[in-house]
Design a protein around this motif. Structure first.
Motif, PDB file in Angstrom:
ATOM      1  N   ALA A  76      72.475  11.405  34.580  1.00 27.33           N
ATOM      2  CA  ALA A  76      72.134  11.802  35.950  1.00 27.33           C
ATOM      3  C   ALA A  76      73.397  12.359  36.595  1.00 27.33           C
ATOM      4  O   ALA A  76      74.468  11.748  36.512  1.00 27.33           O
ATOM      5  N   GLU A 123      66.642  18.530  27.918  1.00 25.23           N
ATOM      6  CA  GLU A 123      65.167  18.569  27.917  1.00 25.23           C
ATOM      7  C   GLU A 123      64.599  18.119  29.265  1.00 25.23           C
ATOM      8  O   GLU A 123      63.669  18.726  29.795  1.00 25.23           O
ATOM      9  N   ILE A 124      65.182  17.039  29.815  1.00 24.23           N
ATOM     10  CA  ILE A 124      64.678  16.519  31.094  1.00 24.23           C
ATOM     11  C   ILE A 124      64.934  17.530  32.205  1.00 24.23           C
ATOM     12  O   ILE A 124      64.077  17.757  33.066  1.00 24.23           O
ATOM     13  N   TRP A 125      66.114  18.161  32.159  1.00 23.34           N
ATOM     14  CA  TRP A 125      66.438  19.169  33.174  1.00 23.34           C
ATOM     15  C   TRP A 125      65.408  20.305  33.123  1.00 23.34           C
ATOM     16  O   TRP A 125      64.916  20.763  34.164  1.00 23.34           O
ATOM     17  N   GLU A 158      62.363  20.198  31.869  1.00 21.94           N
ATOM     18  CA  GLU A 158      61.039  19.702  32.272  1.00 21.94           C
ATOM     19  C   GLU A 158      60.906  19.714  33.798  1.00 21.94           C
ATOM     20  O   GLU A 158      59.855  20.067  34.338  1.00 21.94           O
ATOM     21  N   GLU A 159      61.965  19.315  34.486  1.00 19.17           N
ATOM     22  CA  GLU A 159      61.930  19.325  35.959  1.00 19.17           C
ATOM     23  C   GLU A 159      61.827  20.756  36.490  1.00 19.17           C
ATOM     24  O   GLU A 159      61.125  21.020  37.464  1.00 19.17           O
ATOM     25  N   LEU A 160      62.540  21.667  35.821  1.00 21.61           N
ATOM     26  CA  LEU A 160      62.468  23.079  36.219  1.00 21.61           C
ATOM     27  C   LEU A 160      61.041  23.611  36.046  1.00 21.61           C
ATOM     28  O   LEU A 160      60.514  24.322  36.906  1.00 21.61           O
ATOM     29  N   LEU A 205      58.294  21.877  36.073  1.00 21.47           N
ATOM     30  CA  LEU A 205      57.445  21.274  37.110  1.00 21.47           C
ATOM     31  C   LEU A 205      57.589  22.034  38.426  1.00 21.47           C
ATOM     32  O   LEU A 205      56.596  22.329  39.100  1.00 21.47           O
ATOM     33  N   THR A 206      58.839  22.358  38.782  1.00 27.45           N
ATOM     34  CA  THR A 206      59.094  23.116  40.015  1.00 27.45           C
ATOM     35  C   THR A 206      58.388  24.469  39.966  1.00 27.45           C
ATOM     36  O   THR A 206      57.725  24.879  40.921  1.00 27.45           O
ATOM     37  N   GLN A 241      54.536  24.215  40.263  1.00 25.47           N
ATOM     38  CA  GLN A 241      54.029  24.004  41.625  1.00 25.47           C
ATOM     39  C   GLN A 241      54.208  25.258  42.472  1.00 25.47           C
ATOM     40  O   GLN A 241      53.314  25.645  43.217  1.00 25.47           O
ATOM     41  N   HIS A 270      66.777  30.733  36.050  1.00 26.06           N
ATOM     42  CA  HIS A 270      67.389  29.408  36.106  1.00 26.06           C
ATOM     43  C   HIS A 270      67.958  28.991  34.747  1.00 26.06           C
ATOM     44  O   HIS A 270      69.002  28.338  34.689  1.00 26.06           O
ATOM     45  N   LYS A 328      65.015  25.031  43.507  1.00 24.66           N
ATOM     46  CA  LYS A 328      65.738  24.143  42.583  1.00 24.66           C
ATOM     47  C   LYS A 328      67.123  24.689  42.325  1.00 24.66           C
ATOM     48  O   LYS A 328      67.258  25.857  42.104  1.00 24.66           O
TER      49      LYS A 328
END
Lengths: 77, 154
Positions: A54, B55-57, B59-61, B63-64, B67, B112, B154
């Protein structure tokens, strides 16, 4: 003990990718243990710090198994 | 869905699989980024990710983007490791009810990925290696997506 990960040009500068540091309770005490040239580089423009995956800014406490990653400017695609 | 892989990408198969059997989507836009040869000045690219973070970064992108552009589906497959000229570095596909959303979604994701996603890119050539940082145009491209304060950029 904290595990430190370096990426991109920081890894080339330091000559290592991953290293354990003992006796580091927070980010500041970890920084103090880094080689001066590397410490300067990780404080450079655009370098982000992640603790346990994080992004953190400024002060951060470190646990006994914390993973600290120094992330220089990124480029994908 | 997102995936990092060291193997070469089969762009046709990825696009076919993405579209297969979908009756809800009206348009799919895909982008493929290729490694250039640059008249022999580039013999390859080396892409590094931070496994478990990258990967998590992304995935959040996604999702943004989903939406913001009302995407019905999105796929990002990104290479890591050594990439030869002409091979694909990244494949992005966006599906939406209508084409404009799909075009904008793919555009947003790529802008991005170019300058914000946790990847580090080293160029190999006859003269040695050097790390590639985003160009000023990459940051200008990113600025196109900025929204007013308090917005969901983002």
């Amino acid at each position: 003990m904290a595990k430190v990960l370096l990426f991109g040009p920081l890894r080339d500068l330091a000559g290592w990718r991953e290293r354990d540091f003992d006796g580091v309770a927070d980010l500041a005490s970890l920084m103090a243990q880094l080689d001066p040239e590397l410490a300067l580089a990780v404080n450079g423009p655009g370098v982000q710090v992640a603790v346990d995956k994080a992004i953190v800014r400024g002060h951060a406490l470190l646990g006994p198994r914390s993973e600290v990653a120094f992330l220089p400017p990124m480029s994908g695609g | 869905m997102i995936r990092l892989q060291t193997e070469d990408l089969d762009i046709g198969a990825l696009l076919n699989q993405f579209c297969l059997g979908r009756t809800d989507i009206g348009g799919v836009v895909s982008f493929t980024g290729l490694a250039r040869h640059e008249d022999g000045q580039v013999t390859g690219l080396e892409l590094e990710a931070y496994p478990g973070f990258t990967e998590i970064w992304i995935e959040e992108l996604v999702l943004t983007a989903g939406q913001r552009f009302s995407l019905l589906d999105a796929l990002i497959v990104h290479r890591t490791g050594l990439i030869a000229p002409s091979q694909a570095i990244v494949f992005v596909a966006c599906a939406a009810r209508h084409r404009r959303q799909a075009f904008e979604g793919a555009d947003f994701l790529m802008d991005h990925l170019k300058s914000q996603a946790p990847f580090w890119k080293k160029q190999h050539g006859p003269g040695g290696t050097h790390w590639i940082e985003p160009r000023s145009i990459d940051y200008q491209d990113l600025d196109r997506w900025k929204v007013s304060p308090g917005g969901a950029n983002k």
